[in-house]
Enzyme design. Sequence first.
Site, PDB file in Angstrom:
ATOM      1  N   GLU A 147      -2.547  36.888  10.050  1.00 33.87           N
ATOM      2  CA  GLU A 147      -2.196  36.120  10.908  1.00 33.87           C
ATOM      3  C   GLU A 147      -3.378  37.224  11.983  1.00 33.87           C
ATOM      4  OE1 GLU A 147      -0.205  34.590  14.824  1.00 33.87           O
ATOM      5  OE2 GLU A 147       1.181  35.303  13.122  1.00 33.87           O
ATOM      6  N   HIS A 159       0.290  39.855  20.890  1.00 31.59           N
ATOM      7  CA  HIS A 159      -0.575  40.671  19.876  1.00 31.59           C
ATOM      8  C   HIS A 159      -0.792  42.392  20.209  1.00 31.59           C
ATOM      9  CE1 HIS A 159      -1.036  38.178  15.996  1.00 31.59           C
ATOM     10  NE2 HIS A 159       0.053  37.404  16.852  1.00 31.59           N
ATOM     11  N   ARG A 245      -9.584  17.067  31.471  1.00 31.43           N
ATOM     12  CA  ARG A 245     -10.536  17.041  31.871  1.00 31.43           C
ATOM     13  C   ARG A 245     -11.159  17.878  31.087  1.00 31.43           C
ATOM     14  NH1 ARG A 245     -11.187  15.340  36.943  1.00 31.43           N
ATOM     15  NH2 ARG A 245     -10.667  17.315  37.785  1.00 31.43           N
ATOM     16  N   ASP A 292       8.112  31.097  12.037  1.00 27.19           N
ATOM     17  CA  ASP A 292       7.117  32.314  12.925  1.00 27.19           C
ATOM     18  C   ASP A 292       8.027  33.309  12.677  1.00 27.19           C
ATOM     19  OD1 ASP A 292       4.798  33.750  14.263  1.00 27.19           O
ATOM     20  OD2 ASP A 292       5.245  32.819  16.134  1.00 27.19           O
TER      21      ASP A 292
END
Length: 392
Positions: A147, A159, A245, A292
């Site tokens: 990952e 991270h 949108r 996780d």
Amino acid sequence: MTSDTRSVGTLSPDHSAAQTGDEGETWLVPDSIFDGQKLRRGAALVIRNGRVDRIAHADDAPPDHKVIDGVLSPGFIDLQVNGGGGVLLNTSPDLAGMMAIAEAHRGLGTVGILPTVITDAPEVLARVVDAAIAAKGQRGILGLHIEGPHISQARRGTHAARHVRPMEQATLDHLERLRQAGLKIMITVAPEAVTPAQVARIAAAGVVVSLGHSDTDADTTREYLAAGARCFTHLFNAMSPMQNRAPGVVGAAINSDAHAGIIADGIHVADEMIGLALRARPVPDRMFLVSDAMPTVGGPDRFDLYGATLRLEEGRLVNSEGSLAGAHLSQAEGLWRLVNVLGIDPDAALRMVVTIPAGLMGLDDLASPVGRDLRDIAQLSADLRFKGWLAD
């Protein structure tokens, strides 16, 4: 959830003639059996030589059959496990570290994991790759999930910024070594750090390419799906959100037929958003649970990451920047929450922790109890809490 409200299946009427308890066979009759697709009531597991020989009709069981309370199911599969039992893969990037993590999660109902290394220095990734190759065939280790480090700075989450970098030849070489060793591999990348041609090359080698930690738009996301990506990493987390949108990575993921992992701890993703995503997917059985998990699962309430100490506070793991730093969660707890908090159909919930992740990684044999060692068959309560293994 009570036994009279569960969604359960029934055995096909063409089951074999009544068995009389052949020598060497043991018949186990639980409340129900998860066969990889649905819960079967009125079914029995027939055991021979310490393995499940077949699923039979309970009416055919010999008089000396054994009655078991609750549900029998294949053990859970988890494709994103950073740590457990006080061990973090990034700081213990060796075979012993991997085995300790797998053992911690086995104690919580997970029979197979992809140990997950997050963004770090090149030498850490190299050591993890060596460890994964050394771990091939070891109990509980299915392969490796890489990952990062090839992710977006804007959506890196916990991270370390200093280690985030574009795709490099070293990573491509690592992936080639892992595949040559016959390992099951997933890699999380962001379009910001990898080209469509690189994704196509990696996917063609048999690696599962998962999109995540990305701030890109929906059109770009679809371009990378077309190139060969076929999964999304922890849906909703560390990715551009869905707006009216601007569908973002989240909208592109939900509208796609790709697989997507999701964290069901009630912290990373609101429960109603999980339900919304499950209902909105155009193809069923593309969502699966991941933990996780960090070292606090089955371990102490603190650990070090990138030289800083992270602590568990009220169920949350947060770094010094205020970002969620992984989860304090097991697959067993995620499954229980799906069924008992979100009201997800038990058949579908079990598929999300067994069948779908196993199938994504080409491990369909792990989705069925048939042929399995009794040590890999989980005993669950009527409300799907993990109670233990049939044998250990």
